[in-house]
Enzyme design. Structure first.
Site, short mmCIF file in Angstrom:
data_model
loop_
_atom_site.label_atom_id
_atom_site.label_comp_id
_atom_site.label_asym_id
_atom_site.label_seq_id
_atom_site.Cartn_x
_atom_site.Cartn_y
_atom_site.Cartn_z
N ASP A 181 0.83 -1.20 0.00
CA ASP A 181 0.00 0.00 0.00
C ASP A 181 0.88 1.26 0.00
OD1 ASP A 181 -2.28 1.63 0.38
OD2 ASP A 181 -1.97 1.60 2.55
N ASP A 184 -0.36 4.92 1.00
CA ASP A 184 -0.62 5.90 2.07
C ASP A 184 -0.47 5.26 3.45
OD1 ASP A 184 -1.25 8.26 0.53
OD2 ASP A 184 -2.97 7.12 -0.19
N ASP A 226 -2.19 -0.61 5.95
CA ASP A 226 -2.56 -0.07 7.27
C ASP A 226 -4.06 -0.17 7.54
OD1 ASP A 226 -2.74 1.93 5.16
OD2 ASP A 226 -3.42 3.29 6.75
#
Lengths: 176, 176
Positions: free
Chosen positions: A7, A9, A135
């Site tokens: 990922d 961000d 996250d």
């Protein structure tokens, strides 16, 4: 060669740092990343309530252009590429202005990753890989490989996944 | 619910029609889509040599904004959504200016498809789905589900895949 989906961000990019900065500018608050990490769950919820009501900056041109890179992300991802097939998988199609900015950001900070290995999507459950470093629980819970939860202020309460706190943690987990 | 991954260019969008128009403007030729479909392999190769030497327009802002929609694509894809999970999977990260234009194009012509189900990528081999409808052999040959080759001028010589010539063909194949 095993495949890792990574990922962007709050995993490759310190997006929460930029978000906190934007929130402070909008509502004249004094939040900090470190303060948010160590705050109580009630204080975190108060911040996220303010964030949800004031996050229009995510859709504005420029937001994703200058986000800082996470510590050690460049070096560790470059090392991972010697042993794994790497795909960058960012849930970005909600933010039309982010797409070109994210490509430019990738070329600036990770020029060794080809456009062929960058994916912008919404859902991630159709991504096939051996590992997903993310996250957000909603991405990890539908993943068919091994999920790794990258620590961020909004996921400290989650217990169900193997956790990595930093890129050096990722290195220990996947390159030892 | 089975999952279908659908390519955009030359599957949902008449991209070759726009490409031929751009080539005719650049080199003052008089190619047509129908002429290219029925031309000999040598004539096709001559066109693609010219195309490869004059395709900088693919990177220019605006190219992907106004491509016509393929006949019956809207109605058939809307019907497929009653029976399948649909993902749009476009190899677009090579063209930074195309990304926002492709999202806008999707919202304009296929407003019933959420940003959550749109994927912009380079490679497609990490996409997990039951079917992939695509005009390019390099995407179909690494696909782990059932590949369906959507007919385009550049793939008429390919024999190795089940072929669909139109969206009504797709309807017959997947909704009968």
């Amino acid at each position: 060669m095993k495949r890792i989906a990574i990922d962007m961000d709050d995993v490759m990019a310190d997006t929460s740092v930029k978000i906190i900065q934007c929130i402070n500018e909008r509502v004249h608050s004094e939040y900090s990343y470190e303060g948010l990490i160590t705050s109580s769950s009630e204080e975190k919820q108060a911040f996220y309530d303010i964030y949800m009501a004031n996050n229009d900056f995510l859709w504005e041109p420029g937001f994703f252009a200058d986000i800082p890179v996470k510590t050690d992300a460049v070096e560790v991802i470059q090392s991972l590429m010697d042993h794994y097939e790497i795909f960058i998988v960012s849930a970005a199609t909600e933010f039309p202005n982010s797409l070109k900015e994210k490509l430019t950001w990738m070329n600036m900070h990770f020029p060794f990753i080809s456009w062929k290995n960058i994916v912008f999507c919404g859902h991630k459950h159709m991504i096939s890989a051996d590992y997903l470093i993310d996250d957000h629980e909603n991405n990890l819970k539908t993943f068919t490989g091994t999920p790794l939860l990258f620590t961020a202020p909004h996921n400290l309460h989650i217990q169900e996944y193997e956790r990595v706190n930093s890129w050096l943690d990722v290195k220990s987990r996947l390159l030892s």
